[in-house]
Design an enzyme around this catalytic site. Structure first.
Site, PDB file in Angstrom:
ATOM      1  N   ARG A  35     -10.377 -35.151   7.832  1.00  0.00           N
ATOM      2  CA  ARG A  35     -10.171 -36.391   7.906  1.00  0.00           C
ATOM      3  C   ARG A  35     -11.080 -37.098   8.881  1.00  0.00           C
ATOM      4  O   ARG A  35     -11.264 -38.097   8.367  1.00  0.00           O
ATOM      5  CB  ARG A  35      -8.595 -36.542   8.420  1.00  0.00           C
ATOM      6  CG  ARG A  35      -7.619 -36.157   7.340  1.00  0.00           C
ATOM      7  CD  ARG A  35      -6.137 -36.238   7.801  1.00  0.00           C
ATOM      8  NE  ARG A  35      -5.183 -35.821   6.820  1.00  0.00           N
ATOM      9  CZ  ARG A  35      -3.797 -35.778   7.137  1.00  0.00           C
ATOM     10  NH1 ARG A  35      -3.261 -36.106   8.147  1.00  0.00           N
ATOM     11  NH2 ARG A  35      -3.066 -35.610   6.063  1.00  0.00           N
ATOM     12  N   LYS A 222      10.594 -28.559  -5.142  1.00  0.00           N
ATOM     13  CA  LYS A 222      11.544 -29.133  -5.641  1.00  0.00           C
ATOM     14  C   LYS A 222      11.642 -30.249  -6.767  1.00  0.00           C
ATOM     15  O   LYS A 222      10.529 -31.254  -6.548  1.00  0.00           O
ATOM     16  CB  LYS A 222      12.365 -29.831  -4.280  1.00  0.00           C
ATOM     17  CG  LYS A 222      12.821 -28.861  -3.442  1.00  0.00           C
ATOM     18  CD  LYS A 222      13.524 -29.505  -2.023  1.00  0.00           C
ATOM     19  CE  LYS A 222      14.167 -28.369  -1.146  1.00  0.00           C
ATOM     20  NZ  LYS A 222      14.880 -29.095  -0.023  1.00  0.00           N
ATOM     21  N   GLY A 378      -0.760 -32.133  -0.359  1.00  0.00           N
ATOM     22  CA  GLY A 378      -1.404 -31.444   0.895  1.00  0.00           C
ATOM     23  C   GLY A 378      -1.357 -29.828   0.221  1.00  0.00           C
ATOM     24  O   GLY A 378      -2.353 -29.279   0.597  1.00  0.00           O
ATOM     25  N   GLY A 401       1.611 -37.766   0.833  1.00  0.00           N
ATOM     26  CA  GLY A 401       2.750 -38.698   0.584  1.00  0.00           C
ATOM     27  C   GLY A 401       2.454 -40.005  -0.123  1.00  0.00           C
ATOM     28  O   GLY A 401       2.814 -40.476  -1.028  1.00  0.00           O
TER      29      GLY A 401
END
Length: 419
Positions: A35, A222, A378, A401
């Site tokens: 990053r 999920k 990720g 996200g």
């Protein structure tokens, strides 16, 4: 698209710039600089253009929340816990400033520990071309406050440090925080950096107007965390490859036996609705045709080949099998755009990494044949890095996200302020 630092005159101006330097730390040392490296082009460009100063701000974990968890764990293990030492080793920006200085090849002035307030005099006393870094923005409750008036207290102070606000922190673009969005209220000019520009340029068209056929590979554990992105992608995708733990919920919804595999029983109706919506939109849903299973979730558990859709009662699905990989190959061969979010197996365990590794190779091959390929999330990023194929993708997103919410079709606060 967004306005960027190339669209405004920055010469002689003070720049207040949000970066995403939320990097893994251990004992005060940077463990992964991905990053930091991603923000260098924007910082270097601003310096080349002759700015007065570049004041950098970032969060680094969530000090209070992380310290609380670490303390609870230490107490459970019967160990002593030094909160100040823990925060110094994991959450202070000074070691990051020192690391950045090495990458830039010039000093980075650390604006002082504990607070982002009261730094204006220090900033204005620096010679032209200075790079400064503020302390972790999340040391202040105002940064993440749900009360706009409270957020504005910090945002107004941060805005006083610059004449132009730059947001190059795509990883936090989905957060309506003081340093990511509220700050724009107090400055006439707010633009994006080059990283933000690149992320938006690759991710937004997938939702709005992708090159077709679009194939989406959606994995992970999920269904509940991916339902919005599945519904969004159904509008444009020719095919949805559904893998990982969430695939077993879909298979159970179709009436298949899934043994001891991970399943969300409360999402079975949701899975049925997605399957029905796919029929109506003409989107092909690709679910596992065979599996690699094991008796327990363990890296040392022997891998068992399951040559069919149904999984025996004593086994759990851990990866996809060779028939499934062939099905992926056929679908991806036709793609002009590929978006991949989430692994198709437990790739962290070597015995169950083949499926995700093959997906990475197939997506890389699609890039080589001219398809636009975007990896977001990720775990997917970790996977392409593990298999050494990150540089074979058109774009690997820096935001988990944020990329997911953009693919869901949401407007992200940190991007909207750059319009």
């Amino acid at each position: 698209m967004i306005k960027t630092i190339k669209d405004v005159s920055v010469r002689g101006k003070r720049i207040i710039m949000r970066v995403d330097f939320n990097v893994p730390m251990k004992d005060g040392k940077v463990q992964d600089d991905t990053r930091i490296v991603a923000a260098l082009p924007s910082i270097r460009y601003l310096l080349e253009q002759g700015v007065k100063s570049v004041v950098l701000m970032s969060h680094l974990g969530d000090p209070k929340k992380d310290a609380k968890k670490a303390k609870e764990k230490a107490e459970k293990d019967g160990k002593e816990f030094d909160e100040a030492k823990y925060i110094a080793g994991k959450h202070r920006m000074k070691p990051v400033a020192e690391y950045l200085a090495g990458k830039l090849g010039k000093p980075v002035v650390f604006a002082g520990e504990d607070s982002c307030f009261g730094k204006k005099a220090l900033i204005e006393s620096q010679p032209d071309g200075t790079v400064l870094m503020l302390e972790n923005t999340r040391f202040h409750k105002e940064e993440t406050s749900e009360d706009p008036a409270e957020r504005d207290k910090l945002a107004k102070e941060l805005a006083s440090y610059g004449e132009i606000s730059v947001n190059d922190a795509f990883g936090t673009a989905h957060r309506d925080h003081a340093s990511t969005a509220s700050i724009a209220k107090f400055l006439k000019t707010s633009v994006g950096g080059f990283l933000m520009e690149k992320e938006v340029a690759y991710l937004e068209p997938i939702v709005v107007n992708p090159g077709k056929p679009l194939v989406a590979i959606i994995g992970g554990a999920k269904v509940s965390s991916k339902i919005a992105v599945l519904e969004s992608l159904l509008k444009n995708a020719a095919a949805l490859i559904i893998g990982g733990g969430m695939a077993y919920t879909f298979l159970k919804a179709q009436g298949h036996k899934i043994g001891k595999s991970l399943v969300e029983d409360d999402q079975l109706d949701t899975a049925k609705k997605v399957l029905e919506a796919a029929k109506k939109s003409g989107t092909e849903i690709v679910l596992p045709l065979d599996h690699v299973g094991s008796e327990k979730f363990d890296s040392a558990a022997p891998a068992v080949a399951i040559n069919g859709v149904d999984i025996p009662d004593n086994l759990m699905g851990m990866d996809v099998g060779p028939k499934t990989i062939e099905a992926y190959k056929a679908v991806l061969a036709k793609a002009k755009t590929v978006v991949w979010n989430g692994p198709v197996g437990v790739f962290e365990f070597d015995a169950f990494a083949k499926g995700t590794g093959e997906v990475a190779k197939l997506v890389a091959e699609a890039t080589g044949k001219g398809a636009t390929t975007v990896v977001g999330g990720g775990d997917s990023v970790a996977a392409v890095n593990k298999f050494g194929l990150a540089d074979k993708m058109s774009h690997v997103s820096t935001g988990g996200g944020a990329s997911l919410e953009l693919l869901e079709g949401k407007k992200l606060p940190g991007i909207e302020v750059c319009r």
